[in-house]
Scaffold this active site. Sequence first.
Site, short mmCIF file in Angstrom:
data_model
loop_
_atom_site.label_atom_id
_atom_site.label_comp_id
_atom_site.label_asym_id
_atom_site.label_seq_id
_atom_site.Cartn_x
_atom_site.Cartn_y
_atom_site.Cartn_z
N TYR A 158 0.85 -1.21 0.00
CA TYR A 158 0.00 0.00 0.00
C TYR A 158 0.89 1.25 0.00
CZ TYR A 158 -4.39 2.56 0.61
OH TYR A 158 -5.48 3.39 0.43
N LYS A 165 -3.16 8.40 2.94
CA LYS A 165 -4.36 8.23 3.78
C LYS A 165 -4.12 8.74 5.21
CE LYS A 165 -7.18 6.28 0.75
NZ LYS A 165 -8.22 7.10 0.08
P1 NAD Z 1 -12.67 3.43 -8.07
O1 NAD Z 1 -11.58 3.17 -9.05
O2 NAD Z 1 -14.02 2.99 -8.41
O3 NAD Z 1 -12.70 4.96 -7.67
C1 NAD Z 1 -11.57 5.79 -7.68
C2 NAD Z 1 -12.01 7.07 -8.35
O4 NAD Z 1 -10.97 8.05 -8.30
C3 NAD Z 1 -12.37 6.89 -9.84
O5 NAD Z 1 -13.71 7.26 -10.03
C4 NAD Z 1 -11.43 7.83 -10.55
O6 NAD Z 1 -12.02 8.46 -11.65
C5 NAD Z 1 -11.16 8.85 -9.43
N1 NAD Z 1 -9.98 9.67 -9.71
C6 NAD Z 1 -8.68 9.29 -9.85
N2 NAD Z 1 -7.91 10.35 -10.16
C7 NAD Z 1 -8.74 11.44 -10.17
C8 NAD Z 1 -8.55 12.82 -10.44
N3 NAD Z 1 -7.35 13.31 -10.76
N4 NAD Z 1 -9.62 13.65 -10.38
C9 NAD Z 1 -10.85 13.16 -10.09
N5 NAD Z 1 -11.09 11.86 -9.84
C10 NAD Z 1 -10.05 11.02 -9.89
O7 NAD Z 1 -12.16 2.73 -6.72
P2 NAD Z 1 -12.74 2.76 -5.22
O8 NAD Z 1 -12.12 1.57 -4.57
O9 NAD Z 1 -14.19 2.91 -5.21
O10 NAD Z 1 -12.03 4.05 -4.58
C11 NAD Z 1 -12.75 5.12 -3.99
C12 NAD Z 1 -12.12 5.53 -2.67
O11 NAD Z 1 -12.27 4.48 -1.73
C13 NAD Z 1 -10.64 5.85 -2.74
O12 NAD Z 1 -10.36 6.97 -1.91
C14 NAD Z 1 -10.02 4.62 -2.14
O13 NAD Z 1 -8.75 4.90 -1.57
C15 NAD Z 1 -11.04 4.29 -1.08
N6 NAD Z 1 -10.99 2.94 -0.53
C16 NAD Z 1 -11.08 1.85 -1.34
C17 NAD Z 1 -11.06 0.57 -0.79
C18 NAD Z 1 -11.13 -0.67 -1.65
O14 NAD Z 1 -10.73 -1.73 -1.20
N7 NAD Z 1 -11.67 -0.59 -2.85
C19 NAD Z 1 -10.95 0.42 0.60
C20 NAD Z 1 -10.86 1.56 1.40
C21 NAD Z 1 -10.89 2.81 0.82
O1 0WE Z 2 -7.06 2.97 -1.75
C1 0WE Z 2 -7.11 1.96 -2.39
C2 0WE Z 2 -6.76 1.96 -3.87
C3 0WE Z 2 -5.73 2.98 -4.16
C4 0WE Z 2 -5.16 3.01 -5.55
C5 0WE Z 2 -5.14 1.93 -6.44
C6 0WE Z 2 -4.55 2.08 -7.68
C7 0WE Z 2 -4.43 0.95 -8.67
C8 0WE Z 2 -4.25 1.41 -10.10
C9 0WE Z 2 -4.56 4.19 -5.93
N1 0WE Z 2 -3.96 4.34 -7.15
C10 0WE Z 2 -3.95 3.31 -8.01
N2 0WE Z 2 -3.31 3.51 -9.21
C11 0WE Z 2 -3.35 2.61 -10.21
O2 0WE Z 2 -2.72 2.79 -11.28
N3 0WE Z 2 -7.47 0.79 -1.75
C12 0WE Z 2 -7.71 0.81 -0.34
C13 0WE Z 2 -7.52 -0.52 -2.43
C14 0WE Z 2 -6.20 -1.17 -2.24
O3 0WE Z 2 -5.13 -0.77 -2.94
C15 0WE Z 2 -4.04 -1.51 -2.49
C16 0WE Z 2 -4.46 -2.37 -1.47
C17 0WE Z 2 -5.85 -2.14 -1.29
C18 0WE Z 2 -6.75 -2.79 -0.30
C19 0WE Z 2 -2.72 -1.47 -2.90
C20 0WE Z 2 -1.81 -2.32 -2.30
C21 0WE Z 2 -2.22 -3.16 -1.28
C22 0WE Z 2 -3.53 -3.21 -0.85
#
Ligand code: NAD
Ligand code: 0WE
Length: 258
Positions: A158, A165
Site C-alpha cells: 500500500y 491516507k
Molecule cells: P474506483 O476506481 O471505483 O474509484 C476511484 C475514483 O478516483 C475513480 O472514479 C477515478 O475516476 C477517481 N480519480 C482518480 N484520479 C482522479 C482525479 N485526478 N480527479 C478526479 N477523480 C479522480 O475505486 P474505489 O475503490 O471505489 O475508490 C474510492 C475511494 O475508496 C478511494 O479513496 C479509495 O482509496 C477508497 N478505498 C477503497 C477501498 C477498496 O478496497 N476498494 C478500501 C478503502 C478505501
Molecule cells: O485505496 C485503495 C486503492 C488505491 C489506488 C489503487 C490504484 C491501482 C491502479 C490508488 N492508485 C492506483 N493507481 C493505479 O494505477 N485501496 C484501499 C484498495 C487497495 O489498494 C491496495 C491495497 C488495497 C486494499 C494497494 C496495495 C495493497 C492493498
Amino acid sequence: MLNLTGKNALVTGIANNRSIAWGIAQQLHKAGANLGITYLPDERGKMEKKVAELVEPLNPSLFLPCDVQNDEQIQSTFETIGSQWGKLDILIHCLAFANKDDLSGDFSQTSRTGFSTALQISTYSLVQLSGAAKPLMTEGGSILTLSYLGSIRAIPNYNIMGVAKAGLEASVRYLAAELGPQNIRVNAISAGPIRTLASSAVGGILDMIHHVEQVAPLRRTVTQLEVGNTAAFLCSDLSSGITGQVIYVDAGYEIMGM
Ligand code: NAD
Ligand code: 0WE
C-alpha cells in the site's frame, strides 16, 4: 428516520458500477438527496458516457467533469453549484490515485514525483474541495471522505497510499476543527477491502479479501452499499454530534490482533 430530502449532495469518484462512490450515491438517492455527480474526464469522452448512463436512474440535477488536478474544473464545478443550487449540504470525496509503480516494491524507493502525485490527488484534493465547498455550505453541511487501514498500519504494497491516507485522516481533523463553528461536519469512512476498479488493478487483492473473510469478526468483507449506508448516516442529522472521526466499515477487521 434517515431523511436527506431537501439536501444537495455532490458525489465525486464514480468510475463504474463497482465504485464505492456508486454505492454511496445510490444510498443518498434512496434517502431523498438531490444529487450532483462529477467524473474524471478523458480525451475520448468514454468516462463521461459510461458514468452518465450509470447514474441516469438517480436523476442527478448536475453532471460535471472534475479532474482534481485541474484548478479551473474545480472552480467551475463549485460556480455551477452556486448558480444552480444556491447551497451545498453534502460533499462526498471518494477518489485516490498513486502511480502503479509506487504500489509495489520498496517504499523507500518512492520517487519525489510519485510521492507528490499520490498526495496531491488523494489528500490535497480533500482540502481543496472542502475550501471550495465552505462558502456554499451556508446551512451547515457534511463532508465525507474514504480512507483505508493502511493509514495506521503498514500494509504490504500500500506504500505511498498509506502516507496519503494518514495525511487524509489528519486533514479530516483539521478541517473538522475549522468548519465546526459553521456547523459543517467532516468525517472519514475507513472501508475494508472491496473489489473495485482501483483495487482490482493491485496484485493480490483477492488474497487480501480472502484473508479478511477468515479473520474479520463478521467473517466476511463489506459491500459498497454497506459503506453507502454509513455514508448516508454520516451525512444525515442522525450523526449530528459526530465530526473529525474515522469510522471503520470493515466487518470489524481493524480490532483484531492475531
Ligand atoms: P474506483 O476506481 O471505483 O474509484 C476511484 C475514483 O478516483 C475513480 O472514479 C477515478 O475516476 C477517481 N480519480 C482518480 N484520479 C482522479 C482525479 N485526478 N480527479 C478526479 N477523480 C479522480 O475505486 P474505489 O475503490 O471505489 O475508490 C474510492 C475511494 O475508496 C478511494 O479513496 C479509495 O482509496 C477508497 N478505498 C477503497 C477501498 C477498496 O478496497 N476498494 C478500501 C478503502 C478505501
Ligand atoms: O485505496 C485503495 C486503492 C488505491 C489506488 C489503487 C490504484 C491501482 C491502479 C490508488 N492508485 C492506483 N493507481 C493505479 O494505477 N485501496 C484501499 C484498495 C487497495 O489498494 C491496495 C491495497 C488495497 C486494499 C494497494 C496495495 C495493497 C492493498
